[in-house]
Design a protein around this motif. Structure first.
Motif, PDB file in Angstrom:
ATOM      1  N   ALA A  49      55.361  18.140 -58.328  1.00  9.71           N
ATOM      2  CA  ALA A  49      54.146  17.340 -58.186  1.00  9.71           C
ATOM      3  C   ALA A  49      52.984  18.281 -58.449  1.00  9.71           C
ATOM      4  O   ALA A  49      52.918  19.362 -57.883  1.00  9.71           O
ATOM      5  CB  ALA A  49      54.047  16.738 -56.793  1.00  9.71           C
ATOM      6  N   ASP A  50      52.114  17.872 -59.319  1.00  3.57           N
ATOM      7  CA  ASP A  50      50.983  18.730 -59.639  1.00  3.57           C
ATOM      8  C   ASP A  50      49.755  17.881 -59.952  1.00  3.57           C
ATOM      9  O   ASP A  50      49.766  16.667 -59.801  1.00  3.57           O
ATOM     10  CB  ASP A  50      51.313  19.702 -60.770  1.00  3.57           C
ATOM     11  N   GLY A  54      47.774  11.235 -61.067  1.00  7.51           N
ATOM     12  CA  GLY A  54      46.541  10.696 -60.535  1.00  7.51           C
ATOM     13  C   GLY A  54      46.669  10.127 -59.138  1.00  7.51           C
ATOM     14  O   GLY A  54      45.707   9.640 -58.579  1.00  7.51           O
ATOM     15  N   HIS A  55      47.869  10.205 -58.579  1.00 10.16           N
ATOM     16  CA  HIS A  55      48.100   9.625 -57.259  1.00 10.16           C
ATOM     17  C   HIS A  55      48.710  10.656 -56.324  1.00 10.16           C
ATOM     18  O   HIS A  55      49.339  11.615 -56.766  1.00 10.16           O
ATOM     19  CB  HIS A  55      49.036   8.420 -57.364  1.00 10.16           C
ATOM     20  N   VAL A  76      57.484  12.259 -52.781  1.00 12.25           N
ATOM     21  CA  VAL A  76      57.572  10.820 -53.028  1.00 12.25           C
ATOM     22  C   VAL A  76      56.779  10.531 -54.294  1.00 12.25           C
ATOM     23  O   VAL A  76      55.630  10.949 -54.417  1.00 12.25           O
ATOM     24  CB  VAL A  76      56.995  10.016 -51.844  1.00 12.25           C
ATOM     25  N   LEU A  77      57.388   9.818 -55.243  1.00 10.35           N
ATOM     26  CA  LEU A  77      56.721   9.454 -56.495  1.00 10.35           C
ATOM     27  C   LEU A  77      56.422   7.956 -56.442  1.00 10.35           C
ATOM     28  O   LEU A  77      57.228   7.140 -56.894  1.00 10.35           O
ATOM     29  CB  LEU A  77      57.614   9.805 -57.689  1.00 10.35           C
ATOM     30  N   PRO A  78      55.282   7.565 -55.872  1.00 10.56           N
ATOM     31  CA  PRO A  78      55.031   6.145 -55.580  1.00 10.56           C
ATOM     32  C   PRO A  78      54.955   5.240 -56.803  1.00 10.56           C
ATOM     33  O   PRO A  78      55.125   4.032 -56.675  1.00 10.56           O
ATOM     34  CB  PRO A  78      53.701   6.167 -54.823  1.00 10.56           C
ATOM     35  N   TRP A  79      54.708   5.785 -57.974  1.00  5.96           N
ATOM     36  CA  TRP A  79      54.661   4.956 -59.183  1.00  5.96           C
ATOM     37  C   TRP A  79      56.058   4.698 -59.742  1.00  5.96           C
ATOM     38  O   TRP A  79      56.227   3.865 -60.612  1.00  5.96           O
ATOM     39  CB  TRP A  79      53.798   5.621 -60.258  1.00  5.96           C
ATOM     40  N   ALA A  80      57.044   5.428 -59.245  1.00  9.12           N
ATOM     41  CA  ALA A  80      58.414   5.317 -59.768  1.00  9.12           C
ATOM     42  C   ALA A  80      59.235   4.393 -58.872  1.00  9.12           C
ATOM     43  O   ALA A  80      60.117   4.821 -58.137  1.00  9.12           O
ATOM     44  CB  ALA A  80      59.051   6.693 -59.886  1.00  9.12           C
TER      45      ALA A  80
END
Length: 116
Positions: A49-50, A54-55, A76-80
């Motif tokens: 995560a970097d 944008g989230h 956690v990758l909330p867009w995925a």
């Protein structure tokens, strides 16, 4: 098992095909989901995560997971969020379950993404 409880941490083939190995995902669908015994709605987890995202990508700490331990720092990758067939879940790999606190962390990450 014919279905997975909400909060189950499992390893599954990535729906996008971006990775060849099963990746950790958390089941976010509940027992009222249609086609419960065929598919699940999941949020993907990742080890990177970097600033290019944008989230918010909060760390999922191991203390919110029972019966499993993630070896690397995991985000956690909330867009995925995907709907996956249960056949894409690898039952030979470790499985765990998120605590209420862990599920709240995921819900907050998704909420932060959809409510700017």
């Amino acid at each position: 098992m014919t279905w997975y409880f909400q909060g189950s941490l499992v390893f599954a083939d990535v729906p996008t095909g971006a990775h060849t190995n099963p990746r950790p995902v958390v089941v976010i669908s509940d027992a009222e989901r249609p086609y419960l015994e065929e598919e699940a709605t999941v949020v993907c987890l990742g080890t990177k995560a970097d600033d290019r995202y944008g989230h918010s990508t909060p760390v999922l700490p191991n203390d919110v997971i029972t019966n499993a331990h993630l070896k690397k720092t995991t985000y956690v990758l909330p867009w995925a969020i995907y709907t996956i067939p249960l056949s894409s879940i690898d039952d030979t790999l470790p499985q765990g379950r998120l605590t209420d606190e862990g599920m709240e962390l995921i819900a907050d990450a998704v909420d932060d993404m959809i409510r700017p």
